[in-house]
Design an enzyme around this catalytic site. Structure first.
Site, PDB file in Angstrom:
ATOM      1  N   MET A 156      -4.522  -5.592   8.625  1.00 39.59           N
ATOM      2  CA  MET A 156      -3.566  -6.671   8.945  1.00 39.59           C
ATOM      3  C   MET A 156      -4.060  -7.542  10.094  1.00 39.59           C
ATOM      4  SD  MET A 156      -0.093  -4.394   8.826  1.00 39.59           S
ATOM      5  CE  MET A 156      -0.763  -3.011   9.717  1.00 39.59           C
ATOM      6  N   ASP A 208       5.470  -1.521  -3.983  1.00 38.23           N
ATOM      7  CA  ASP A 208       5.148  -2.547  -3.007  1.00 38.23           C
ATOM      8  C   ASP A 208       4.265  -3.637  -3.550  1.00 38.23           C
ATOM      9  OD1 ASP A 208       6.347  -1.857  -0.726  1.00 38.23           O
ATOM     10  OD2 ASP A 208       4.707  -0.651   0.065  1.00 38.23           O
ATOM     11  N   LYS A 220       6.667  -8.357  -1.028  1.00 37.29           N
ATOM     12  CA  LYS A 220       6.840  -9.768  -0.676  1.00 37.29           C
ATOM     13  C   LYS A 220       7.102 -10.599  -1.929  1.00 37.29           C
ATOM     14  CE  LYS A 220       3.438  -9.768   2.966  1.00 37.29           C
ATOM     15  NZ  LYS A 220       2.158 -10.303   3.369  1.00 37.29           N
TER      16      LYS A 220
HETATM   17  N1  SAH Z   1      -1.072   1.785   3.545  1.00 34.49           N
HETATM   18  C1  SAH Z   1      -2.068   0.781   3.331  1.00 34.49           C
HETATM   19  C2  SAH Z   1      -2.074  -0.263   4.402  1.00 34.49           C
HETATM   20  C3  SAH Z   1      -0.845  -1.088   4.469  1.00 34.49           C
HETATM   21  S1  SAH Z   1      -0.907  -2.298   5.718  1.00 34.49           S
HETATM   22  C4  SAH Z   1      -3.429   1.444   3.197  1.00 34.49           C
HETATM   23  O1  SAH Z   1      -3.581   2.629   3.441  1.00 34.49           O
HETATM   24  O2  SAH Z   1      -4.361   0.756   2.802  1.00 34.49           O
HETATM   25  C5  SAH Z   1      -1.419  -3.711   4.811  1.00 34.49           C
HETATM   26  C6  SAH Z   1      -2.847  -4.056   5.112  1.00 34.49           C
HETATM   27  O3  SAH Z   1      -3.704  -3.229   4.362  1.00 34.49           O
HETATM   28  C7  SAH Z   1      -3.239  -5.450   4.705  1.00 34.49           C
HETATM   29  O4  SAH Z   1      -2.859  -6.406   5.675  1.00 34.49           O
HETATM   30  C8  SAH Z   1      -4.734  -5.329   4.627  1.00 34.49           C
HETATM   31  O5  SAH Z   1      -5.304  -5.342   5.909  1.00 34.49           O
HETATM   32  C9  SAH Z   1      -4.884  -3.923   4.091  1.00 34.49           C
HETATM   33  N2  SAH Z   1      -5.109  -3.884   2.634  1.00 34.49           N
HETATM   34  C10 SAH Z   1      -4.382  -3.257   1.706  1.00 34.49           C
HETATM   35  N3  SAH Z   1      -4.941  -3.369   0.483  1.00 34.49           N
HETATM   36  C11 SAH Z   1      -6.055  -4.091   0.655  1.00 34.49           C
HETATM   37  C12 SAH Z   1      -7.092  -4.533  -0.220  1.00 34.49           C
HETATM   38  N4  SAH Z   1      -7.077  -4.259  -1.522  1.00 34.49           N
HETATM   39  N5  SAH Z   1      -8.102  -5.240   0.305  1.00 34.49           N
HETATM   40  C13 SAH Z   1      -8.160  -5.516   1.619  1.00 34.49           C
HETATM   41  N6  SAH Z   1      -7.206  -5.134   2.482  1.00 34.49           N
HETATM   42  C14 SAH Z   1      -6.173  -4.413   2.012  1.00 34.49           C
END
Ligand code: SAH
Length: 516
Positions: free
Chosen positions: A184, A47, A69
């Site tokens: 998000m 991803d 994306k």
């Molecule tokens: N499965 C992922 C979440 C996926 S949804 C998890 O457990 O983290 C995607 C959201 O994750 C993004 O919109 C953001 O809010 C958050 N996200 C993922 N990686 C991030 C990072 N390094 N820093 C800040 N937000 C992050």
């Protein structure tokens, strides 16, 4: 490798899918189990938020498929990703589905697992460090605290197709006493803070927004429910970001540890060959720096191995063996092995290393150098050898093709015999010129680090125009006086040079440079 895999494919009717949490970004936050699965993977489907560096754990010939994306456009439709997972597993392959954070937290991992289950395709789930937890940790915010918050909620700030977040129970979120972590949610920040205030949260409730958590480009903005929308806009914080709401945010002031590391927020270009760069990169990252590696030299064997092999076979006839780089050590011992000899053939030969890194490389071979000069350069080495007396002695000096002639010249003048075969060449890597040019021009580099004259000279030959343009914008850091001389010779300024020519001293000098 390929053959082993084919055999495995033939012996298995169906493969397996591993839904793996890649963690939030810092590659060190992948689990050991996740790493093991990657090592066994035939296919990796990954991803946007999974750090692509982790793909290096997968076999070189495994297939890597990106389903994230592209330039802001939305990813491969979920149906297609599901179908891809199934298709690869049915073909008998070990499939790693690498997802940012934890696969079962807002990652649609549950949907993927259900799809596989329906088709009787075996799967396993390897949890990952979810970005909400990681953002808190790296921003210095304990999500729970005995006195302040006894619960945490992980909440989506972006629901399916509609954008009003009507599915959330705002009443309970606003008065539930716990810490709120929104994923998000950045584009809905105004809505989120407004709803919480409307349902009873104090407008003074502290809020932190953490972008790109756990990576050197992490940025954190703190405010209150009343101010955070403006604060974030002013700071220019963008996605991906985690929003943390609650009194615990106040601890950041005291407990932040990551984004105040000495080199945090600095971006350095490293020009060493990749293998040797690893130690340097690790040390810079420990200080919070971001590193970009563009090896401007590669190590290759000499055109003609015969002179080195001849000397290696006669090693017992030399009084002394002089080694002046880890590359030289590797090249020499490779030929020892290739000529079916071993370290015992060095018995009685004095071992001279130019500096601590060369000494370390020798020690890795189970040998201890007899002499390491106090000044880690050819000059220091000659001084100490001459003090010992060299007349009538035989020296073997396996050298780089482009090595200076100072060592053999000085020793011969003092009456020694010196055999100096070429042990290795440094060549310019080819094939990545466009990418490098792009990096030099586009990434806002704080400094370029040069660890030998050829790392500089090769970069200059390959990208002279870009380098000239970088002057003044990016600093030039050099490991020592010989490298600095090469840089200055071409009219460039050297901004930093440590007293001793070692990576450790360079890192220490860099830390000091930015602290002063
Ligand atoms: N499965 C992922 C979440 C996926 S949804 C998890 O457990 O983290 C995607 C959201 O994750 C993004 O919109 C953001 O809010 C958050 N996200 C993922 N990686 C991030 C990072 N390094 N820093 C800040 N937000 C992050």
């Amino acid at each position: 490798m390929q053959n082993i895999r084919r055999e495995r494919i033939a012996s298995l009717a169906i493969g397996k899918v591993y839904l793996i949490g890649a963690g939030p970004g810092d590659p060190g936050l992948l689990t050991l189990k996740g790493k093991q699965c990657l090592k066994n993977a035939d296919v990796v489907i990954y991803d946007y938020l999974a750090n692509p560096v982790l793909l290096n754990y997968a076999p070189a010939d495994s297939e890597k498929i990106y389903v994230g994306k592209v330039c802001g456009n939305h990813h491969l439709p979920q149906e297609e990703t599901n179908a891809l997972l199934a298709e690869k597993a049915v073909a008998g392959l070990q499939v790693v589905r690498l997802k940012g954070g934890d696969p079962y937290i807002f990652g649609r991992g549950g949907e993927e697992a259900a799809y596989l289950k329906q088709r009787n395709i075996p799967f396993e789930v390897v949890p990952g460090v979810t970005s909400g937890f990681a953002a808190a940790a790296y921003a210095g915010i304990p999500l729970t605290h005995r006195d302040i918050s006894t619960s945490v909620a992980l909440i989506t700030g972006h629901e399916r197709s509609e954008r009003k977040l009507t599915g959330l129970d705002w009443e309970r979120l606003a008065t539930g006493l716990g810490t709120l972590v929104f994923y998000m949610g950045l584009t809905n920040l105004k809505l989120i803070s407004g709803k919480l205030i409307e349902h009873g949260c104090s407008p003074q409730t502290p809020v932190a927004v953490v972008q790109w958590a756990t990576l050197p480009r992490q940025r954190t903005q703190v405010g209150t429910l009343a101010t955070i929308v403006e604060d974030v806009a002013r700071a220019g914080i963008e996605t991906p970001a985690i929003i943390i709401i609650g009194e615990v945010v106040k601890y950041r002031e005291d407990l932040r540890w990551y984004d105040n590391l000495p080199l945090f927020g600095k971006r350095f270009l490293i020009t060493r060959p990749r293998v040797q760069a690893a130690n340097f990169v690790q040390k810079l990252q420990q200080q919070g720096a971001e590193t970009i590696c563009i090896p401007t030299i590669e190590i290759a064997p000499p055109d003609d191995l015969q002179p080195l092999d001849q000397a290696v076979k006669e090693i017992a006839s030399f009084d002394s063996l002089i080694l002046t780089s880890a590359n030289g050590v590797d090249a020499f011992f490779e030929r020892i092995a290739a000529n079916r000899l071993d370290v015992r053939s060095l018995a009685g030969v004095q071992l001279v290393a130019v500096g601590p890194k060369t000494a370390e490389a020798i020690e890795k071979r189970g040998l201890r150098p007899d002499l390491v000069p106090k000044i880690y350069q050819a000059e220091g080495l000659i001084e100490e050898l001459l003090a010992e007396g060299v007349a009538g002695k035989r020296f073997l000096y396996p050298r780089a093709e482009i090595a200076r002639t100072l060592i053999p010249d000085s020793l011969r003048q003092a009456g020694a015999e010196v055999v100096a075969p070429v042990a290795y060449r440094t060549i310019r890597p080819t094939g990545k010129e466009d990418m490098i040019r792009h990096l030099l021009v586009e990434s806002e580099l704080d400094a370029i680090c040069f660890s030998s004259p050829s790392t500089f000279e090769n970069l200059l030959e390959m990208f002279g125009d870009e380098l000239i343009k970088l002057q003044g914008r990016a600093k030039f850091f050099s490991i020592g006086s010989i490298t600095s001389k090469a840089i200055r010779k071409h009219g460039f300024a050297v901004d930093l040079e440590p007293e001793k020519s070692t990576i450790d001293d360079l890192v220490t000098a860099m830390v000091k440079y930015y602290q002063d």
